[in-house]
Design a protein around this motif. Structure first.
Motif, PDB file in Angstrom:
ATOM      1  N   TYR A   1      -8.599   6.230  -9.506  1.00 27.61           N
ATOM      2  CA  TYR A   1      -7.804   5.181  -8.863  1.00 27.61           C
ATOM      3  C   TYR A   1      -7.652   3.979  -9.787  1.00 27.61           C
ATOM      4  O   TYR A   1      -6.597   3.328  -9.806  1.00 27.61           O
ATOM      5  CB  TYR A   1      -8.471   4.767  -7.551  1.00 27.61           C
ATOM      6  CG  TYR A   1      -7.615   3.901  -6.667  1.00 27.61           C
ATOM      7  CD1 TYR A   1      -6.700   4.461  -5.794  1.00 27.61           C
ATOM      8  CD2 TYR A   1      -7.724   2.509  -6.713  1.00 27.61           C
ATOM      9  CE1 TYR A   1      -5.909   3.668  -4.973  1.00 27.61           C
ATOM     10  CE2 TYR A   1      -6.943   1.708  -5.903  1.00 27.61           C
ATOM     11  CZ  TYR A   1      -6.035   2.295  -5.035  1.00 27.61           C
ATOM     12  OH  TYR A   1      -5.251   1.490  -4.237  1.00 27.61           O
TER      13      TYR A   1
ATOM     14  N   THR B   1      -4.185   2.322 -11.116  1.00 28.54           N
ATOM     15  CA  THR B   1      -3.913   0.894 -10.941  1.00 28.54           C
ATOM     16  C   THR B   1      -3.613   0.223 -12.272  1.00 28.54           C
ATOM     17  O   THR B   1      -2.680  -0.592 -12.379  1.00 28.54           O
ATOM     18  CB  THR B   1      -5.122   0.219 -10.273  1.00 28.54           C
ATOM     19  OG1 THR B   1      -5.367   0.820  -8.996  1.00 28.54           O
ATOM     20  CG2 THR B   1      -4.880  -1.263 -10.088  1.00 28.54           C
TER      21      THR B   1
ATOM     22  N   LEU C   1       2.235   1.547  -5.916  1.00 29.58           N
ATOM     23  CA  LEU C   1       1.246   2.381  -6.578  1.00 29.58           C
ATOM     24  C   LEU C   1       1.600   3.846  -6.346  1.00 29.58           C
ATOM     25  O   LEU C   1       1.522   4.339  -5.218  1.00 29.58           O
ATOM     26  CB  LEU C   1      -0.153   2.073  -6.043  1.00 29.58           C
ATOM     27  CG  LEU C   1      -1.330   2.664  -6.819  1.00 29.58           C
ATOM     28  CD1 LEU C   1      -1.349   2.139  -8.243  1.00 29.58           C
ATOM     29  CD2 LEU C   1      -2.635   2.345  -6.126  1.00 29.58           C
TER      30      LEU C   1
ATOM     31  N   ARG D   1      -2.861   4.026   4.997  1.00 21.95           N
ATOM     32  CA  ARG D   1      -3.830   2.945   4.855  1.00 21.95           C
ATOM     33  C   ARG D   1      -4.682   2.793   6.118  1.00 21.95           C
ATOM     34  O   ARG D   1      -5.869   2.456   6.037  1.00 21.95           O
ATOM     35  CB  ARG D   1      -3.105   1.631   4.552  1.00 21.95           C
ATOM     36  CG  ARG D   1      -2.314   1.617   3.255  1.00 21.95           C
ATOM     37  CD  ARG D   1      -3.193   1.505   2.029  1.00 21.95           C
ATOM     38  NE  ARG D   1      -3.867   2.727   1.670  1.00 21.95           N
ATOM     39  CZ  ARG D   1      -3.297   3.741   1.015  1.00 21.95           C
ATOM     40  NH1 ARG D   1      -2.031   3.657   0.628  1.00 21.95           N
ATOM     41  NH2 ARG D   1      -3.986   4.817   0.720  1.00 21.95           N
TER      42      ARG D   1
ATOM     43  N   GLU E   1      -4.134  -3.906   3.529  1.00 22.59           N
ATOM     44  CA  GLU E   1      -3.100  -3.110   2.865  1.00 22.59           C
ATOM     45  C   GLU E   1      -2.134  -2.457   3.846  1.00 22.59           C
ATOM     46  O   GLU E   1      -1.060  -2.019   3.434  1.00 22.59           O
ATOM     47  CB  GLU E   1      -3.746  -2.028   1.989  1.00 22.59           C
ATOM     48  CG  GLU E   1      -4.171  -2.519   0.628  1.00 22.59           C
ATOM     49  CD  GLU E   1      -4.519  -1.377  -0.303  1.00 22.59           C
ATOM     50  OE1 GLU E   1      -4.119  -1.425  -1.487  1.00 22.59           O
ATOM     51  OE2 GLU E   1      -5.193  -0.431   0.143  1.00 22.59           O
TER      52      GLU E   1
ATOM     53  N   ASP F   1       1.888  -3.244  -1.192  1.00 15.66           N
ATOM     54  CA  ASP F   1       2.382  -3.404  -2.558  1.00 15.66           C
ATOM     55  C   ASP F   1       1.824  -4.660  -3.222  1.00 15.66           C
ATOM     56  O   ASP F   1       2.463  -5.241  -4.099  1.00 15.66           O
ATOM     57  CB  ASP F   1       3.917  -3.456  -2.557  1.00 15.66           C
ATOM     58  CG  ASP F   1       4.535  -2.240  -1.873  1.00 15.66           C
ATOM     59  OD1 ASP F   1       3.893  -1.174  -1.905  1.00 15.66           O
ATOM     60  OD2 ASP F   1       5.633  -2.367  -1.315  1.00 15.66           O
TER      61      ASP F   1
ATOM     62  N   ALA G   1      -0.630  -6.160  -5.669  1.00  6.91           N
ATOM     63  CA  ALA G   1      -1.448  -5.697  -6.789  1.00  6.91           C
ATOM     64  C   ALA G   1      -2.885  -6.239  -6.771  1.00  6.91           C
ATOM     65  O   ALA G   1      -3.818  -5.491  -7.102  1.00  6.91           O
ATOM     66  CB  ALA G   1      -0.768  -6.051  -8.112  1.00  6.91           C
TER      67      ALA G   1
ATOM     68  N   TRP H   1      -5.113  -3.935  -4.995  1.00  3.34           N
ATOM     69  CA  TRP H   1      -5.447  -2.709  -5.738  1.00  3.34           C
ATOM     70  C   TRP H   1      -6.673  -2.959  -6.622  1.00  3.34           C
ATOM     71  O   TRP H   1      -7.591  -2.135  -6.656  1.00  3.34           O
ATOM     72  CB  TRP H   1      -4.286  -2.263  -6.613  1.00  3.34           C
ATOM     73  CG  TRP H   1      -2.977  -2.073  -5.917  1.00  3.34           C
ATOM     74  CD1 TRP H   1      -2.772  -1.961  -4.575  1.00  3.34           C
ATOM     75  CD2 TRP H   1      -1.686  -1.967  -6.528  1.00  3.34           C
ATOM     76  NE1 TRP H   1      -1.438  -1.802  -4.312  1.00  3.34           N
ATOM     77  CE2 TRP H   1      -0.752  -1.802  -5.481  1.00  3.34           C
ATOM     78  CE3 TRP H   1      -1.238  -2.003  -7.832  1.00  3.34           C
ATOM     79  CZ2 TRP H   1       0.614  -1.663  -5.733  1.00  3.34           C
ATOM     80  CZ3 TRP H   1       0.121  -1.865  -8.085  1.00  3.34           C
ATOM     81  CH2 TRP H   1       1.035  -1.692  -7.044  1.00  3.34           C
TER      82      TRP H   1
ATOM     83  N   LYS I   1      -9.875  -3.406  -4.584  1.00  2.00           N
ATOM     84  CA  LYS I   1     -10.376  -2.126  -4.085  1.00  2.00           C
ATOM     85  C   LYS I   1     -11.072  -1.342  -5.199  1.00  2.00           C
ATOM     86  O   LYS I   1     -12.124  -0.727  -4.977  1.00  2.00           O
ATOM     87  CB  LYS I   1      -9.225  -1.307  -3.498  1.00  2.00           C
ATOM     88  CG  LYS I   1      -9.689  -0.004  -2.862  1.00  2.00           C
ATOM     89  CD  LYS I   1      -8.525   0.896  -2.497  1.00  2.00           C
ATOM     90  CE  LYS I   1      -7.728   0.333  -1.368  1.00  2.00           C
ATOM     91  NZ  LYS I   1      -6.667   1.294  -0.918  1.00  2.00           N
ATOM     92  N   CYS I   2     -10.497  -1.365  -6.389  1.00  2.00           N
ATOM     93  CA  CYS I   2     -11.135  -0.687  -7.527  1.00  2.00           C
ATOM     94  C   CYS I   2     -12.507  -1.278  -7.822  1.00  2.00           C
ATOM     95  O   CYS I   2     -13.478  -0.536  -8.051  1.00  2.00           O
ATOM     96  CB  CYS I   2     -10.247  -0.795  -8.769  1.00  2.00           C
ATOM     97  SG  CYS I   2      -8.720   0.143  -8.704  1.00  2.00           S
TER      98      CYS I   2
END
Length: 295
Positions: free
Chosen positions: A21, A25, A36, A133, A179, A184, A186, A189, A192-193
């Motif tokens: 993921y 990203t 994504l 989501r 989300e 959308d 960023a 994203w 979350k990573c």
């Protein structure tokens, strides 16, 4: 799963998924994508045409948790832990509490994967992304609840370790919830990573507690050991940020190298030769001179 191997397998699975993921990203940020995009399986797989396109992520959510569920039921071989109630006991007590907690967690990951497959089969629907989501957020909330249940009747050290996992799972669930309305965005994203990376590395830390690298066993009731667990958790926050930065750096190098290869020489600026003896220059001068009889 209350063993070294039982924690190592989910930890590795989470870590591989988070790395995947994070790569998606990073590439999306480098390519300035507003959505994504998840790579899809080819329409023809093994000589058979798929009814609809399925992402690698959705397939992994279905296959690997399903294997883990059967592992919980029948591992080690010859032991059947499928039953939930001991019917031979007059009190009818529940049995295999930890097994059913893990099965519940894995089952909701399968549910999330099925939701992804259904939504990806109807990509034009305006509710597809929101449903994906929402299913993911529900799975993470269940993960947090099962971690709370898993920490019951354990030592203070185990409670501290699993409480930190609960915090991470709850924060991940909140991000997935946001989300639903901002798919959308960023920064979500990246957040979350980062949280997923901390969750994965912290599960690795739990594995280290079973087999300490220093050779010193952890003391379950020691206030000093519990304090150092919190210190190590803060270090994992920094470690996850460093790993995420390294992944982005590698993706940037790969993106720059691929971009330089795809550029054709014709698209680059070339200076026009200005030598007075050049044939091209003489030809241009002849065409620029007004012809006889011109207006």
């Amino acid at each position: 799963m209350a063993t070294f191997l039982g924690h190592l397998v989910p930890a590795v699975g989470f870590l591989l998924y988070v790395i995947y993921y994070s790569v998606l990203t990073s590439l999306a940020l480098l390519q300035e994508q507003r959505v994504l995009q998840h790579p899809m399986l080819p329409r023809k797989l093994g000589g058979h045409k798929l009814a609809w396109q399925v992402s690698y992520e959705a397939l992994a959510k279905v296959v690997f948790p399903t294997i883990s569920i059967f592992g919980e039921w029948f591992s080690p071989i010859g032991v059947n832990r499928f039953k939930m109630i001991d019917w031979k006991d007059p009190r009818r007590p529940f049995v295999f509490k930890s097994v059913w907690e893990h099965i519940t967690m894995f089952g909701f990951f399968v549910l999330s994967g099925v939701a992804d497959i259904v939504c990806q089969s109807h990509p034009s629907s305006r509710w597809s992304m929101k449903l994906e989501r929402a299913a993911e957020a529900l799975t993470l909330y269940v993960l947090a609840l099962m971690m709370i249940s898993h920490a019951e009747s354990k030592s203070p050290l185990d409670n501290r370790v699993h409480l930190l996992l609960v915090v991470l799972a709850f924060l991940l669930a909140l991000v997935a919830t946001v989300e639903i309305w901002l798919p959308d965005h960023a920064p979500l994203w990246v957040l979350k990573c980062w949280l997923g990376m901390v969750f994965s590395t912290w599960m690795m830390q739990i594995c280290e507690m079973f087999i300490p690298l220093t050779g010193r066993p952890w003391q379950e009731d020691s206030p000093m050991d519990m304090a150092f667990v919190t210190i190590f958790f803060c270090w994992h926050l920094a470690l996850a940020a460093a790993l995420l930065t390294a992944i982005y750096g590698l993706c940037r190098l790969w993106h720059c190298r691929c971009s330089s290869r795809t550029k054709t020489p014709s698209t680059r600026y070339q200076r026009c030769p200005m030598e007075s003896s050049g044939e091209e220059l003489e030809k241009l001068r002849a065409e620029a001179e007004p012809q006889d009889g011109g207006v």
